[in-house]
Design a protein around this motif. Sequence first.
Motif, PDB file in Angstrom:
ATOM      1  N   GLY A 261      13.887  19.216  -4.962  1.00 23.46           N
ATOM      2  CA  GLY A 261      13.334  20.560  -4.936  1.00 23.46           C
ATOM      3  C   GLY A 261      14.045  21.491  -5.902  1.00 23.46           C
ATOM      4  O   GLY A 261      15.115  21.167  -6.425  1.00 23.46           O
ATOM      5  N   ALA A 262      13.449  22.650  -6.126  1.00 20.96           N
ATOM      6  CA  ALA A 262      14.021  23.638  -7.040  1.00 20.96           C
ATOM      7  C   ALA A 262      15.430  24.056  -6.626  1.00 20.96           C
ATOM      8  O   ALA A 262      16.261  24.385  -7.469  1.00 20.96           O
ATOM      9  N   ASP A 263      15.711  23.992  -5.320  1.00 25.74           N
ATOM     10  CA  ASP A 263      17.043  24.363  -4.828  1.00 25.74           C
ATOM     11  C   ASP A 263      18.000  23.169  -4.797  1.00 25.74           C
ATOM     12  O   ASP A 263      19.115  23.268  -4.294  1.00 25.74           O
ATOM     13  N   GLY A 264      17.551  22.014  -5.311  1.00 29.81           N
ATOM     14  CA  GLY A 264      18.393  20.820  -5.336  1.00 29.81           C
ATOM     15  C   GLY A 264      18.289  19.947  -4.107  1.00 29.81           C
ATOM     16  O   GLY A 264      18.941  18.906  -4.023  1.00 29.81           O
ATOM     17  N   THR A 265      17.478  20.342  -3.139  1.00 29.37           N
ATOM     18  CA  THR A 265      17.329  19.574  -1.911  1.00 29.37           C
ATOM     19  C   THR A 265      16.466  18.342  -2.162  1.00 29.37           C
ATOM     20  O   THR A 265      15.348  18.459  -2.670  1.00 29.37           O
ATOM     21  N   PRO A 266      16.964  17.154  -1.790  1.00 32.82           N
ATOM     22  CA  PRO A 266      16.138  15.951  -1.948  1.00 32.82           C
ATOM     23  C   PRO A 266      15.034  15.908  -0.902  1.00 32.82           C
ATOM     24  O   PRO A 266      15.155  16.476   0.179  1.00 32.82           O
ATOM     25  N   HIS A 267      13.953  15.251  -1.252  1.00 34.58           N
ATOM     26  CA  HIS A 267      12.815  15.125  -0.358  1.00 34.58           C
ATOM     27  C   HIS A 267      12.226  13.732  -0.545  1.00 34.58           C
ATOM     28  O   HIS A 267      11.992  13.303  -1.679  1.00 34.58           O
ATOM     29  N   VAL A 268      12.007  13.008   0.539  1.00 34.59           N
ATOM     30  CA  VAL A 268      11.410  11.672   0.489  1.00 34.59           C
ATOM     31  C   VAL A 268      10.174  11.684   1.383  1.00 34.59           C
ATOM     32  O   VAL A 268      10.234  12.147   2.525  1.00 34.59           O
ATOM     33  N   SER A 269       9.073  11.144   0.848  1.00 35.55           N
ATOM     34  CA  SER A 269       7.848  11.125   1.632  1.00 35.55           C
ATOM     35  C   SER A 269       7.027   9.881   1.305  1.00 35.55           C
ATOM     36  O   SER A 269       7.045   9.392   0.182  1.00 35.55           O
ATOM     37  N   PRO A 270       6.291   9.360   2.306  1.00 35.17           N
ATOM     38  CA  PRO A 270       5.457   8.173   2.083  1.00 35.17           C
ATOM     39  C   PRO A 270       4.156   8.554   1.387  1.00 35.17           C
ATOM     40  O   PRO A 270       3.662   9.680   1.536  1.00 35.17           O
ATOM     41  N   LEU A 271       3.615   7.610   0.634  1.00 32.26           N
ATOM     42  CA  LEU A 271       2.384   7.865  -0.099  1.00 32.26           C
ATOM     43  C   LEU A 271       1.738   6.541  -0.474  1.00 32.26           C
ATOM     44  O   LEU A 271       2.432   5.573  -0.787  1.00 32.26           O
ATOM     45  N   TRP A 272       0.424   6.479  -0.461  1.00 32.44           N
ATOM     46  CA  TRP A 272      -0.272   5.303  -0.971  1.00 32.44           C
ATOM     47  C   TRP A 272      -0.198   5.320  -2.488  1.00 32.44           C
ATOM     48  O   TRP A 272      -0.133   6.385  -3.105  1.00 32.44           O
ATOM     49  N   PHE A 273      -0.228   4.137  -3.087  1.00 28.54           N
ATOM     50  CA  PHE A 273      -0.064   4.027  -4.533  1.00 28.54           C
ATOM     51  C   PHE A 273      -0.896   2.871  -5.067  1.00 28.54           C
ATOM     52  O   PHE A 273      -1.446   2.065  -4.322  1.00 28.54           O
ATOM     53  N   LEU A 274      -0.904   2.775  -6.383  1.00 24.89           N
ATOM     54  CA  LEU A 274      -1.523   1.661  -7.088  1.00 24.89           C
ATOM     55  C   LEU A 274      -0.572   1.221  -8.192  1.00 24.89           C
ATOM     56  O   LEU A 274      -0.039   2.059  -8.920  1.00 24.89           O
ATOM     57  N   TRP A 275      -0.348  -0.078  -8.301  1.00 26.53           N
ATOM     58  CA  TRP A 275       0.429  -0.658  -9.404  1.00 26.53           C
ATOM     59  C   TRP A 275      -0.555  -1.372 -10.312  1.00 26.53           C
ATOM     60  O   TRP A 275      -1.318  -2.229  -9.864  1.00 26.53           O
ATOM     61  N   ASP A 276      -0.544  -1.050 -11.605  1.00 31.26           N
ATOM     62  CA  ASP A 276      -1.478  -1.688 -12.535  1.00 31.26           C
ATOM     63  C   ASP A 276      -0.810  -2.728 -13.438  1.00 31.26           C
ATOM     64  O   ASP A 276      -1.415  -3.207 -14.390  1.00 31.26           O
ATOM     65  N   GLY A 277       0.436  -3.072 -13.120  1.00 25.50           N
ATOM     66  CA  GLY A 277       1.176  -4.028 -13.930  1.00 25.50           C
ATOM     67  C   GLY A 277       2.116  -3.370 -14.906  1.00 25.50           C
ATOM     68  O   GLY A 277       3.025  -4.004 -15.436  1.00 25.50           O
TER      69      GLY A 277
ATOM     70  N   ARG B  71       0.812  -1.213   0.000  1.00 31.59           N
ATOM     71  CA  ARG B  71       0.000   0.000   0.000  1.00 31.59           C
ATOM     72  C   ARG B  71       0.850   1.271   0.000  1.00 31.59           C
ATOM     73  O   ARG B  71       0.501   2.253  -0.643  1.00 31.59           O
ATOM     74  N   THR B  72       1.967   1.261   0.720  1.00 29.79           N
ATOM     75  CA  THR B  72       2.740   2.483   0.915  1.00 29.79           C
ATOM     76  C   THR B  72       4.070   2.434   0.177  1.00 29.79           C
ATOM     77  O   THR B  72       4.780   1.438   0.236  1.00 29.79           O
ATOM     78  N   CYS B  73       4.377   3.528  -0.497  1.00 29.20           N
ATOM     79  CA  CYS B  73       5.674   3.673  -1.150  1.00 29.20           C
ATOM     80  C   CYS B  73       6.365   4.898  -0.565  1.00 29.20           C
ATOM     81  O   CYS B  73       5.770   5.662   0.190  1.00 29.20           O
ATOM     82  N   ARG B  74       7.639   5.058  -0.919  1.00 29.64           N
ATOM     83  CA  ARG B  74       8.399   6.242  -0.531  1.00 29.64           C
ATOM     84  C   ARG B  74       8.805   6.945  -1.815  1.00 29.64           C
ATOM     85  O   ARG B  74       9.478   6.343  -2.662  1.00 29.64           O
ATOM     86  N   VAL B  75       8.384   8.189  -1.956  1.00 36.28           N
ATOM     87  CA  VAL B  75       8.597   8.956  -3.179  1.00 36.28           C
ATOM     88  C   VAL B  75       9.743   9.937  -2.956  1.00 36.28           C
ATOM     89  O   VAL B  75       9.696  10.748  -2.036  1.00 36.28           O
TER      90      VAL B  75
END
Length: 155
Positions: free
Chosen positions: A34-50, A26-30
């Motif tokens: 950012g525009a200033d080059g700063t990386p950002h990682v956050s959890p999010l629900w997703f769907l895989w359709d194959g 159910r949960t992925c990490r995206v």
Amino acid sequence: MTVTQRRGRKIMMTPEERDGFLSGQRTCRVATVGADGTPHVSPLWFLWDGTSLWLYSLARSRRWADLRADGRVAVVVDAGEEYGELRGVELSGRIEFLGESPRTGEPCPELDVPERMFAQKNFGLPEMIYDGRHAWARLTPEKITSWDFRKLADL
């Protein structure tokens, strides 16, 4: 197009294992930049359709702003507690935005199937309920890497 990984071939998931794994999580990490080059990682629900990973994100989030500015993304889905149980998939490529942002339910044939599948998987509902705060992005990965440490026992 999916690139076959070179390292860890013995512990990579087969396409069927990968699809089953992604469909069951159910949960992925995206990961975005950012525009200033700063990386950002956050959890999010997703769907895989194959074929594609569908992300339903808050349209007024840092993640969404990052993706709008730079559509490159890496997403990790993983599971396991003990070392020998670890398994996961990393997908990377460029995001496509679909439907209006934020999503209010305007007709968008490309979203008919993913919205129905997402509502069933994550909410147990037959169709989406729109809150006017979320929007859709699709990642059709250019590269997929997977691992399943449970296979280490067979080496």
